[in-house]
Enzyme design. Structure first.
Site, PDB file in Angstrom:
ATOM      1  N   LEU A  37      17.126  13.950   6.674  1.00 46.03           N
ATOM      2  CA  LEU A  37      16.599  12.585   6.558  1.00 46.03           C
ATOM      3  C   LEU A  37      16.348  12.265   5.090  1.00 46.03           C
ATOM      4  CD1 LEU A  37      13.907  12.031   9.368  1.00 46.03           C
ATOM      5  CD2 LEU A  37      16.017  10.740   9.035  1.00 46.03           C
ATOM      6  N   ASP A  38      16.689  11.042   4.681  1.00 50.29           N
ATOM      7  CA  ASP A  38      16.390  10.601   3.319  1.00 50.29           C
ATOM      8  C   ASP A  38      14.880  10.590   3.094  1.00 50.29           C
ATOM      9  OD1 ASP A  38      19.086  10.165   2.744  1.00 50.29           O
ATOM     10  OD2 ASP A  38      19.006   8.091   3.470  1.00 50.29           O
TER      11      ASP A  38
END
Length: 290
Positions: A37-38
């Site tokens: 996930l960013d």
């Protein structure tokens, strides 16, 4: 200790940051995650620890997100973390226009990942190349979007759309925001993102890092069993003698034709690991118990 943890990743943490924190809290070296996930995204980040890290590759690829797309903006990263490339108010944009083109983004679609992403080109991460100012040709990928549901629409100079997306692995929601804005000729960027489902784990059952710390301090933490996220795989049950031989690396004859990759158990409840069936032989691939 081995198993899984359904972590609710906090904002502004990298997935690697989360793994490092879990590693310290659990006092384990073998900790890994599925589905990066960013930093600006929150939500489900499946964490494996102990021998269960060897099972990450077998998790299902299904994912779901809730996203906010802001129109009238284009950025270098396709989200609000990047530098603004263009900014042009578009108060005339209507929800009807968006509804008319959304079907273009459902099904198997062609997608160019963001320049700032973890994909590798010639052995180099795209975000590393982008930070160095190097321009590279990003390969087009085929991804699958199963469903897009509109949750909310907010008019204004830079109108915003809230959507729920169910998709396969490898789909970039930032790219969908960017491409939606391109088709509408307004520009678009991702303003917020929460992953609600990943690899069989759901946000409603997730815990925060603070929750994990409290549970460990009070002795109430319970790891998710290693086989829980693998229910999409067929099952093979072995009697004790065959199970022992299989765990020692032997191929076991089976009269089955139920698929290639399978979960292997001894006596229905004792999960042993992952095997493959080839030419009616059950081959050990990932053995958790010796």
């Amino acid at each position: 200790m081995q198993g899984f943890l359904n972590l609710n990743k906090p904002f502004d943490w990298t997935s690697h940051d989360c793994v490092a924190r879990v590693r310290k809290l659990l006092r384990l070296k073998r900790v890994g995650h599925a589905g990066t996930l960013d930093p600006a995204a929150t939500g489900v980040l499946p964490i494996a620890f102990g021998k269960a890290t060897r099972l990450l590759q077998y998790l299902p690829g299904n994912k779901a997100y809730q996203a906010t797309i802001r129109f009238g903006l284009q950025t270098t990263t396709d989200d609000l973390q990047g530098e603004i490339i263009t900014s042009a108010p578009c108060p005339e944009l209507s929800l009807a226009e968006i509804n008319a083109i959304l079907p273009q983004f459902i099904g198997e679609i062609q997608q160019i990942p963001p320049n700032y992403s973890a994909i590798q080109v010639d052995g180099k991460r795209l975000y590393d190349l982008a930070r160095r100012g190097l321009q590279v040709e990003v390969p087009v990928r085929t991804v699958e979007v199963f469903q897009i549901e509109i949750l909310a629409w907010r008019e204004g100079e830079f109108p915003e759309l809230d959507i729920a997306i169910a998709c396969g692995s490898g789909t970039y929601i930032r790219a969908i925001a960017r491409d939606l804005g391109a088709v509408l000729q307004t520009g678009g960027t991702l303003a917020a993102l929460t992953r609600t489902v990943s690899s069989g784990f759901e946000l409603t059952n997730s815990i925060t890092l603070s929750d994990l710390e409290t549970q460990l301090q009070t002795g109430t933490f319970q790891a998710i069993a290693p086989d829980t996220p693998l229910l999409h795989l067929p099952t093979v049950i072995l009697p004790p003698v065959s199970a022992h031989k299989w765990c020692q690396g032997q191929r076991i004859p089976v009269n089955l034709d139920i698929g290639d990759t399978v979960r292997v158990y001894e006596q229905e409840t004792h999960f042993l690991g992952i095997g493959q069936i080839k030419e009616q032989l059950l081959i050990p691939i990932t053995v958790l118990h010796n």
